[in-house]
Design an enzyme around this catalytic site. Structure first.
Site, PDB file in Angstrom:
ATOM      1  N   GLU A  87      46.336 -40.561  32.483  1.00 44.47           N
ATOM      2  CA  GLU A  87      45.062 -40.857  33.166  1.00 44.47           C
ATOM      3  C   GLU A  87      44.368 -39.617  33.743  1.00 44.47           C
ATOM      4  O   GLU A  87      44.015 -39.573  34.915  1.00 44.47           O
ATOM      5  CB  GLU A  87      45.299 -41.900  34.256  1.00 44.47           C
ATOM      6  CG  GLU A  87      45.873 -43.203  33.708  1.00 44.47           C
ATOM      7  CD  GLU A  87      46.255 -44.202  34.795  1.00 44.47           C
ATOM      8  OE1 GLU A  87      46.031 -43.920  35.981  1.00 44.47           O
ATOM      9  OE2 GLU A  87      46.810 -45.262  34.449  1.00 44.47           O
ATOM     10  N   GLU A  99      50.663 -50.450  27.600  1.00 47.77           N
ATOM     11  CA  GLU A  99      50.800 -51.231  28.837  1.00 47.77           C
ATOM     12  C   GLU A  99      50.051 -52.555  28.710  1.00 47.77           C
ATOM     13  O   GLU A  99      49.329 -52.979  29.606  1.00 47.77           O
ATOM     14  CB  GLU A  99      50.266 -50.425  30.035  1.00 47.77           C
ATOM     15  CG  GLU A  99      50.934 -49.074  30.213  1.00 47.77           C
ATOM     16  CD  GLU A  99      50.423 -48.296  31.426  1.00 47.77           C
ATOM     17  OE1 GLU A  99      49.769 -48.915  32.307  1.00 47.77           O
ATOM     18  OE2 GLU A  99      50.676 -47.081  31.496  1.00 47.77           O
TER      19      GLU A  99
END
Length: 371
Positions: free
Chosen positions: A160, A265
């Site tokens: 991220e 995820e």
């Protein structure tokens, strides 16, 4: 004496019934198709594991995980706050248990994550110099990645690092180490873990602007002569709003760069939310409408959830030559982080199995995508 005998008899009966219940549940679990077996010729099927699951506190849960999944990612234990709590202190206990769990149950482990702006050790807040951040950055990657080289099959080297518009997130690493910190993280990981696959991982990087930023990162790493093996698309999406066209375009564009694609995820939110993605810093205020399904998911939503998962897996199978892994973020609905984010205490239903590890309609739709 009679009362004592009755007490012993009652206790024996209770234990017998409990054992029969466990045997019945185990027998039922064996009749449920296996995700790992169903997709064994296509791509890996993974899950996120919490501490209780890694510690094998429930044998029935352990057997269920081993039957359904052949890959696993730790929810938290490899994040720097937990594995590197002090400047010169590392805590490898749970991570080592995870490696042992994977070896015991023939489950490949994905390390998550070496460099992330969130869940950093508390001591980082007191650091205000480039040299100190650089020392932490270098030592952390070298120490952790080298310990598990060849023991984990992959690392989310950087997690991220991008904003929604594709620019670099203003993290402590960007602030002190500059735009090249992602490339440097992969360079260090490559040196420390030559036998491990190295990935960049993010959410919403199937969206055009963020995808463009992600592509720029991959090209920059490659141009520096540094190894990057794949890109992870987290896959935190919302029921009825799965961006299938953007996902497919992303698979094609990332694969064209010569990297593997994985969905790392995966879950599908069914509760109200006024934004998409998975920025853990975002929160919403609880109100009367924020937890609409406290006891059960309505059939209409269950049907939509099943249709969304079916469409996703049809797309994944279409591009199975480019996709190496699909990992669900949790074993069952009760494990999901979405029960507590972005509002604590909600009842969410984002996965294929309910809170008792029973398959939902979405599970059977997913299984049926394999002809």
């Amino acid at each position: 004496m009679l009362l004592k005998k009755l007490a012993i008899t009652t206790r024996t009966a209770v234990l017998l019934l409990a054992n029969l219940s466990l045997l019945h549940s185990a027998a039922l679990a064996q009749t449920i198709p296996s995700l790992r077996d169903t997709f064994k010729k296509d791509f890996g099927i993974g899950t996120a594991l919490n501490n209780a699951q890694i510690n094998e506190t429930n044998p029935q849960t352990t057997a269920f995980i081993a039957r359904q999944f052949n890959m696993a990612t730790p929810e938290n234990i490899m994040k720097s706050a937990l594995i590197h709590p002090g400047w010169d202190t590392y805590d490898f206990e749970m991570a080592d248990k995870l490696i042992a769990f994977g070896k015991k149950h023939d489950i490949k482990i994905n390390g998550h994550t070496l460099i992330w702006h969130s869940q950093l050790p508390a001591f980082i807040r007191g650091i205000h110099s480039k040299d100190s951040i650089q020392t932490f950055f270098t030592n952390h990657i070298k120490t952790v990645a080298s310990r598990y080289d060849g023991k984990v099959f992959s690392w989310d080297v950087v997690n991220e690092a991008l904003n929604e518009d594709g620019t670099m997130r203003k993290s402590v690493f960007l602030q002190y180490l500059g735009d090249d910190f992602v490339t440097e993280a992969f360079r260090l990981a490559q040196q420390a873990a030559p036998k491990t696959e190295l990935y960049y991982n993010d959410y919403n990087n199937e969206q055009p602007k963020k995808r463009a930023g992600c592509i720029d990162l991959i090209r920059k790493i490659k141009a520096a002569g540094v190894r990057i093996d794949g890109v992870g698309i987290q896959g935190h999406w919302h029921v009825g709003r799965i961006p299938l066209k953007d996902i497919e375009e992303s698979i094609l564009q990332y694969a064209a760069l010569g990297v593997k694609v994985m969905f790392t995820e995966l879950d599908i939110e069914v509760l109200p939310r006024n934004f998409q993605g998975a920025d853990v810093g975002q929160r919403m205020t609880a109100n009367a409408q924020s937890n609409p399904y406290p006891t059960a998911l309505p059939d209409s939503v269950q049907t939509q959830l099943a249709a969304d998962y079916e469409a996703l897996f049809k797309l994944f199978l279409k591009h199975k030559d480019k996709i190496t892994r699909v990992t669900f973020w949790g074993v069952n609905d009760g494990d999901s982080w979405l029960n507590n984010w972005p509002i604590r205490g909600r009842t969410s239903y984002p996965l294929l199995f309910d809170r008792k590890d029973q398959p939902k309609p979405a599970f059977y739709k997913v299984i049926a995508t394999v002809k």
